[in-house]
Design a protein around this motif. Structure first.
Motif, mmCIF file in Angstrom:
data_model
loop_
_atom_site.group_PDB
_atom_site.id
_atom_site.type_symbol
_atom_site.label_atom_id
_atom_site.label_comp_id
_atom_site.label_asym_id
_atom_site.label_seq_id
_atom_site.Cartn_x
_atom_site.Cartn_y
_atom_site.Cartn_z
ATOM 1 N N LEU A 1 0.791 -1.230 0.000
ATOM 2 C CA LEU A 1 0.000 0.000 0.000
ATOM 3 C C LEU A 1 0.822 1.278 0.000
ATOM 4 N N ALA A 2 2.043 1.239 0.510
ATOM 5 C CA ALA A 2 2.822 2.456 0.713
ATOM 6 C C ALA A 2 3.464 2.951 -0.580
ATOM 7 N N GLU A 3 3.638 4.272 -0.659
ATOM 8 C CA GLU A 3 4.429 4.851 -1.737
ATOM 9 C C GLU A 3 5.858 4.319 -1.650
ATOM 10 N N PRO A 4 6.503 4.057 -2.767
ATOM 11 C CA PRO A 4 7.890 3.567 -2.715
ATOM 12 C C PRO A 4 8.787 4.528 -1.936
ATOM 13 N N ASP A 5 9.522 3.987 -0.972
ATOM 14 C CA ASP A 5 10.468 4.756 -0.153
ATOM 15 C C ASP A 5 9.802 5.844 0.678
ATOM 16 N N LYS A 6 8.500 5.720 0.902
ATOM 17 C CA LYS A 6 7.776 6.685 1.724
ATOM 18 C C LYS A 6 6.847 5.924 2.671
ATOM 19 N N ASP A 7 6.325 6.658 3.663
ATOM 20 C CA ASP A 7 5.446 6.038 4.645
ATOM 21 C C ASP A 7 3.969 6.275 4.346
ATOM 22 N N HIS A 8 3.665 7.141 3.375
ATOM 23 C CA HIS A 8 2.282 7.436 3.033
ATOM 24 C C HIS A 8 1.669 6.311 2.195
ATOM 25 N N MET A 9 0.348 6.175 2.282
ATOM 26 C CA MET A 9 -0.352 5.243 1.408
ATOM 27 C C MET A 9 -0.409 5.816 -0.003
ATOM 28 N N ARG A 10 -0.259 4.966 -0.985
ATOM 29 C CA ARG A 10 -0.364 5.401 -2.379
ATOM 30 C C ARG A 10 -1.690 6.113 -2.611
ATOM 31 N N GLU A 11 -1.652 7.186 -3.353
ATOM 32 C CA GLU A 11 -2.858 7.981 -3.594
ATOM 33 C C GLU A 11 -3.951 7.148 -4.255
ATOM 34 N N GLU A 12 -3.569 6.271 -5.166
ATOM 35 C CA GLU A 12 -4.577 5.482 -5.880
ATOM 36 C C GLU A 12 -5.202 4.402 -5.008
ATOM 37 N N TYR A 13 -4.629 4.156 -3.831
ATOM 38 C CA TYR A 13 -5.146 3.130 -2.932
ATOM 39 C C TYR A 13 -5.828 3.707 -1.687
ATOM 40 N N ALA A 14 -5.770 5.004 -1.474
ATOM 41 C CA ALA A 14 -6.199 5.590 -0.208
ATOM 42 C C ALA A 14 -7.568 6.261 -0.300
ATOM 43 N N THR A 15 -8.326 6.165 0.791
ATOM 44 C CA THR A 15 -9.530 6.983 0.949
ATOM 45 C C THR A 15 -9.100 8.371 1.431
ATOM 46 N N ASN A 16 -10.077 9.232 1.661
ATOM 47 C CA ASN A 16 -9.763 10.617 2.009
ATOM 48 C C ASN A 16 -9.023 10.753 3.334
ATOM 49 N N ASP A 17 -9.170 9.775 4.239
ATOM 50 C CA ASP A 17 -8.521 9.916 5.545
ATOM 51 C C ASP A 17 -7.062 9.476 5.545
ATOM 52 N N GLY A 18 -6.585 8.911 4.445
ATOM 53 C CA GLY A 18 -5.198 8.498 4.360
ATOM 54 C C GLY A 18 -4.857 7.271 5.172
ATOM 55 N N LEU A 19 -5.845 6.696 5.839
ATOM 56 C CA LEU A 19 -5.624 5.534 6.705
ATOM 57 C C LEU A 19 -6.254 4.273 6.141
ATOM 58 N N HIS A 20 -7.446 4.404 5.574
ATOM 59 C CA HIS A 20 -8.182 3.234 5.089
ATOM 60 C C HIS A 20 -8.003 3.083 3.580
ATOM 61 N N PRO A 21 -7.704 1.889 3.121
ATOM 62 C CA PRO A 21 -7.630 1.649 1.680
ATOM 63 C C PRO A 21 -9.010 1.719 1.031
ATOM 64 N N ASN A 22 -9.036 2.136 -0.228
ATOM 65 C CA ASN A 22 -10.265 2.109 -1.014
ATOM 66 C C ASN A 22 -10.422 0.740 -1.675
ATOM 67 N N ASP A 23 -11.385 0.623 -2.573
ATOM 68 C CA ASP A 23 -11.618 -0.670 -3.232
ATOM 69 C C ASP A 23 -10.352 -1.197 -3.911
ATOM 70 N N ALA A 24 -9.627 -0.301 -4.601
ATOM 71 C CA ALA A 24 -8.420 -0.731 -5.311
ATOM 72 C C ALA A 24 -7.340 -1.176 -4.330
ATOM 73 N N GLY A 25 -7.196 -0.449 -3.222
ATOM 74 C CA GLY A 25 -6.208 -0.829 -2.224
ATOM 75 C C GLY A 25 -6.526 -2.151 -1.565
ATOM 76 N N LEU A 26 -7.803 -2.371 -1.264
ATOM 77 C CA LEU A 26 -8.217 -3.631 -0.649
ATOM 78 C C LEU A 26 -7.994 -4.805 -1.602
ATOM 79 N N ALA A 27 -8.256 -4.584 -2.892
ATOM 80 C CA ALA A 27 -7.993 -5.638 -3.879
ATOM 81 C C ALA A 27 -6.497 -5.943 -3.959
ATOM 82 N N ALA A 28 -5.660 -4.902 -3.898
ATOM 83 C CA ALA A 28 -4.215 -5.103 -3.947
ATOM 84 C C ALA A 28 -3.746 -5.898 -2.728
ATOM 85 N N MET A 29 -4.338 -5.658 -1.555
ATOM 86 C CA MET A 29 -3.993 -6.434 -0.358
ATOM 87 C C MET A 29 -4.298 -7.911 -0.565
#
Length: 407
Positions: free
Chosen positions: A370-398
Motif C-alpha cells: 500500500l505504501a508509496e515507494p520509499d515513503k510512509d504514506h499510502m499510495r494515492e490510488e489506494y487511499a480513501t480521504n482519511d489516508g488511513l483506510h484503503p479504497n476498493d483498489a487498495g483492498l484488492a491489492a492487499m
C-alpha cells in the motif's frame, strides 16, 4: 385483517409446515458443516463512529432483513444467531432464508423457513448463541443470501456489528415470507444478531481474517463485496480451492485493549472469533494500527515490544489449536490523523519483527503493497480521504498480495 393479508398468512403457514415436517436437525445424517461466512459481534453502542444504528433500541414487532455473500457453497445451510451482549433472553419468533432479487427483495421460490430444534421460534439466553437446523437450500460459491428475522416482542439492546458493508432493512410486523421490499422502509448499514452461516457438503477448511476496520472493509463500496477478504474468496474460487473465507474484522478493534466502539481486543476474542469457528485451518492477523494510533493521539506509552508480545500470544494460541498463522504488516499511517513520529517508529519496529522474526508461519506485507515507494504514506490510488483506510483498489491489492499457498 384484509383478504389479501389473510391469504398471505395462510400461505406462509402452509409453506412453513411443509418444510418443518421434512427438515432434518442440524446434526442429522452425519452432515459435515463448514463455516462459509462470519461476522464478529459487538456490544450495543449509542456512540458509533460510523453511522447511527438500531442496537440500543433493539426491535419490537418488527422484521429485520439482512443480506450477505457466502464464500463457498453447499447443498444446505444453517445460520447462527448471537445474543452475546444481550441484557436478557432473546426471543426470535421466526426466521427465513432466501436469495436476493433486487435490494431488499427475495426471490419467492427461494424462501425457506428456518427452524431451531424443529421449532419455528427459539429463545437465546443472554451471552449465548443458537444455531438453526439445516435448511435445504443449495447455495453456490460467492452467492448472496437474504435472512429475515422476526421479533414479535421487544428484544432489548441488540448484539450487533457496526459496519456490515451491506444494507439491513426493517419493516413492521411479520414479513418473513414477504418477498417484496415495499414494507422495509427503514435501512441501516449495521447488522444484528447474525454471526455465522455454515454450509454442508464436501468437507472444507476455512481461512479466518482477523483485524480492525481495514479487514472489516471500512472505505469499501457498500453492497459491492469489495473488502479484502471478499477478493481473497474470489481468488480461491478462481483457483479451484474450496476454502471458506471468514471476515472477523471490527472497526476500531485493538490488539491489546477492549473499547466500546471497537469491541473486545483481538486477544480477548481470539478463541471465539477464530478458533471456535467450524473448519478453521488458517488465520490471517492484521492488528495493531489502532493500538499504535490511539497511543500516539493520547500520548500514551506503547513500546514495540508490547505490541509484539500481543502478536506472540495470538501465534501461541493458534499453534496450540493446530491452526496456521499468517502475519500481516501494519498498514501506513503517515498523512492520517493517527500519525506521530513515535507511532511511526513503533509501527516500523513491529513490521520489521513481523517480516523477519520467522515466528509467523507466513507473512503478507500489506505495508509494502500500500505504501508509496520509499515513503510512509499510502499510495494515492489506494487511499480513501482519511489516508488511513484503503479504497476498493487498495483492498484488492492487499488480497492479491496473499500467496494462496501460504494458506
Amino acid at each position: 385483517m384484509t383478504t389479501k393479508t389473510l391469504f398471505r398468512s395462510l400461505f406462509a403457514l402452509l409453506v412453513t409446515i411443509s418444510f418443518v415436517l421434512t427438515a432434518a436437525p442440524a446434526s442429522a445424517h452425519g452432515r459435515s458443516w463448514s463455516a462459509t461466512w462470519a461476522r464478529a459481534m459487538q456490544e450495543p453502542s449509542g456512540e458509533p463512529w460510523q453511522d447511527p444504528n438500531w442496537s440500543l433500541a433493539g426491535f419490537d414487532g418488527q422484521s429485520l432483513r439482512q443480506e450477505l455473500r457466502v464464500s463457498r457453497g453447499g447443498d444446505s445451510l444453517r445460520i447462527t444467531v448471537s445474543n452475546l451482549y444481550g441484557t436478557g433472553p432473546l426471543r426470535l419468533s421466526g426466521a427465513t432464508v432466501g436469495k436476493p432479487a433486487a435490494p431488499g427483495e427475495v426471490r419467492p421460490g427461494s424462501l425457506r423457513p428456518l427452524t431451531f430444534g424443529h421449532r419455528l421460534s427459539t429463545t437465546v439466553p443472554a451471552g449465548a448463541e443458537h444455531t438453526s437446523d439445516a435448511a435445504f437450500l443449495r447455495v453456490g460459491a460467492l452467492e448472496r443470501l437474504s435472512v429475515t428475522l422476526y421479533f414479535s416482542g421487544p428484544t432489548g439492546p441488540a448484539t450487533y456489528h457496526e459496519f456490515s458493508g451491506d444494507t439491513s432493512y426493517l419493516a413492521g410486523g411479520d414479513r418473513r415470507f414477504d418477498p417484496r421490499a415495499t414494507a422495509f422502509t427503514a435501512t441501516n448499514h449495521a447488522s444484528y444478531f447474525l454471526t455465522r452461516v455454515d454450509v454442508s457438503g464436501r468437507s472444507s477448511a476455512s481461512v479466518v481474517t482477523l483485524g480492525d476496520s481495514i479487514t472489516d472493509g471500512y472505505g469499501s463500496t457498500v453492497g459491492a463485496d469489495r473488502r479484502y477478504p471478499d477478493r481473497l474468496a474470489e481468488r480461491l474460487v478462481d483457483a479451484g480451492l474450496p476454502y471458506g473465507v471468514l471476515n472477523t474484522g471490527i472497526g476500531g478493534n485493538e490488539l491489546l485493549n477492549d473499547n466500546l466502539t471497537g469491541g473486545e481486543s483481538a486477544l480477548h476474542r481470539f478463541q471465539r472469533d477464530v478458533l471456535d469457528l467450524p473448519g478453521v485451518r488458517t488465520v490471517v492477523i492484521c492488528e495493531g494500527v489502532n493500538d499504535i494510533g490511539l497511543a500516539g493521539m493520547f500520548d500514551l506509552p506503547l513500546e514495540p515490544e508490547t505490541v509484539i508480545a500481543g502478536h506472540r500470544a495470538l501465534i501461541a494460541a493458534a499453534h496450540a489449536a493446530g491452526v496456521r498463522v499468517v502475519g500481516a504488516t501494519i498498514t501506513p499511517i503517515a498523512g492520517s490523523f493517527y500519525y506521530t513520529e513515535k507511532g511511526e517508529e513503533t509501527r516500523d519496529a513491529v513490521n520489521d519483527w513481523i517480516r523477519h522474526s520467522g515466528e509467523y508461519d507466513a507473512v503478507v506485507d500489506f505495508d509494502a503493497v500500500l505504501a508509496e515507494p520509499d515513503k510512509d504514506h499510502m499510495r494515492e490510488e489506494y487511499a480513501t480521504n482519511d489516508g488511513l483506510h484503503p479504497n476498493d483498489a487498495g483492498l484488492a491489492a492487499m488480497a492479491d498480495a496473499i500467496d494462496l499457498a501460504s494458506l
